[in-house]
Design a protein around this motif. Structure first.
Motif, short mmCIF file in Angstrom:
data_model
loop_
_atom_site.label_atom_id
_atom_site.label_comp_id
_atom_site.label_asym_id
_atom_site.label_seq_id
_atom_site.Cartn_x
_atom_site.Cartn_y
_atom_site.Cartn_z
N VAL A 49 40.95 40.57 -70.82
CA VAL A 49 39.80 40.12 -71.62
C VAL A 49 38.54 40.87 -71.14
N GLY A 50 38.34 40.91 -69.84
CA GLY A 50 37.18 41.60 -69.28
C GLY A 50 37.17 43.08 -69.58
N MET A 51 38.34 43.71 -69.53
CA MET A 51 38.42 45.14 -69.84
C MET A 51 38.03 45.38 -71.30
N LYS A 52 38.51 44.52 -72.18
CA LYS A 52 38.19 44.66 -73.60
C LYS A 52 36.70 44.45 -73.84
N GLU A 53 36.13 43.41 -73.23
CA GLU A 53 34.72 43.10 -73.43
C GLU A 53 33.78 44.16 -72.85
N THR A 54 34.18 44.77 -71.75
CA THR A 54 33.30 45.76 -71.09
C THR A 54 33.63 47.20 -71.46
N GLY A 55 34.75 47.41 -72.12
CA GLY A 55 35.16 48.76 -72.48
C GLY A 55 35.74 49.55 -71.31
N ARG A 56 36.05 48.86 -70.24
CA ARG A 56 36.64 49.54 -69.07
C ARG A 56 38.09 49.89 -69.37
N ALA A 57 38.49 51.04 -68.87
CA ALA A 57 39.86 51.51 -69.07
C ALA A 57 40.77 51.16 -67.90
N CYS A 58 40.17 50.78 -66.78
CA CYS A 58 40.99 50.47 -65.62
C CYS A 58 40.37 49.34 -64.80
N VAL A 59 41.19 48.75 -63.98
CA VAL A 59 40.76 47.64 -63.12
C VAL A 59 39.96 48.19 -61.95
N ASP A 60 38.84 47.55 -61.66
CA ASP A 60 38.07 47.90 -60.47
C ASP A 60 37.71 46.61 -59.74
N GLU A 61 37.15 46.73 -58.56
CA GLU A 61 36.88 45.55 -57.75
C GLU A 61 35.88 44.60 -58.40
N GLU A 62 34.88 45.13 -59.06
CA GLU A 62 33.89 44.28 -59.72
C GLU A 62 34.55 43.43 -60.81
N LEU A 63 35.37 44.05 -61.61
CA LEU A 63 36.06 43.33 -62.68
C LEU A 63 37.05 42.32 -62.09
N LEU A 64 37.70 42.69 -61.03
CA LEU A 64 38.63 41.79 -60.37
C LEU A 64 37.93 40.53 -59.88
N ARG A 65 36.78 40.69 -59.26
CA ARG A 65 36.03 39.53 -58.78
C ARG A 65 35.54 38.67 -59.94
N TRP A 66 35.18 39.29 -61.04
CA TRP A 66 34.80 38.54 -62.25
C TRP A 66 36.00 37.70 -62.72
N ALA A 67 37.19 38.30 -62.70
CA ALA A 67 38.39 37.58 -63.13
C ALA A 67 38.65 36.38 -62.22
N TYR A 68 38.43 36.55 -60.92
CA TYR A 68 38.59 35.42 -60.00
C TYR A 68 37.70 34.25 -60.42
N SER A 69 36.49 34.57 -60.86
CA SER A 69 35.54 33.51 -61.22
C SER A 69 36.01 32.71 -62.43
N LYS A 70 36.94 33.25 -63.18
CA LYS A 70 37.46 32.57 -64.37
C LYS A 70 38.64 31.65 -64.05
N LEU A 71 39.17 31.74 -62.86
CA LEU A 71 40.30 30.92 -62.48
C LEU A 71 39.85 29.49 -62.27
N SER A 72 40.62 28.54 -62.77
CA SER A 72 40.29 27.14 -62.53
C SER A 72 40.86 26.73 -61.19
N HIS A 73 40.14 25.90 -60.51
CA HIS A 73 40.58 25.40 -59.22
C HIS A 73 40.72 23.89 -59.32
N ARG A 74 41.96 23.43 -59.22
CA ARG A 74 42.20 21.99 -59.33
C ARG A 74 41.79 21.31 -58.04
N ARG A 75 41.21 20.15 -58.19
CA ARG A 75 40.81 19.35 -57.04
C ARG A 75 41.70 18.15 -56.91
N ALA A 76 42.01 17.81 -55.71
CA ALA A 76 42.84 16.62 -55.47
C ALA A 76 42.05 15.36 -55.81
N ALA A 77 42.72 14.40 -56.39
CA ALA A 77 42.05 13.15 -56.78
C ALA A 77 41.84 12.24 -55.59
#
Length: 77
Positions: free
Chosen positions: A49-77
């Motif tokens: 999704v990020g590559m498509k939105e930014t027009g990047r042709a390859c994965v780089d560290e900045e895009l990777l860290r952006w992808a991490y920010s999209k991950l949901s983190h479940r919290r224990a109840a």
């Protein structure tokens, strides 16, 4: 998966990883995927999704860290 398996499987899993630097793949595994294929699938989805939105042709560290920010983190109840 152990790191050696990650380095073999992930580039074959999706074209976004085919030409990625193995050090970047190892970094992603260490920081977010932890050898878990489901985590790799989620990260890859966000990357594509990020590559498509930014027009990047390859994965780089900045895009990777952006992808991490999209991950949901479940919290224990």
């Amino acid at each position: 998966m152990p790191l050696d398996e990650v380095l073999a499987v992930v580039p074959a899993f999706h074209p976004a990883w085919t030409d990625a630097d193995p050090e970047l793949i190892a970094l992603c595994d260490r920081e977010a995927a932890h050898g878990n294929f489901r985590a790799w699938a989620k990260i890859t989805h966000h990357l594509t999704v990020g590559m498509k939105e930014t027009g990047r042709a390859c994965v780089d560290e900045e895009l990777l860290r952006w992808a991490y920010s999209k991950l949901s983190h479940r919290r224990a109840a």
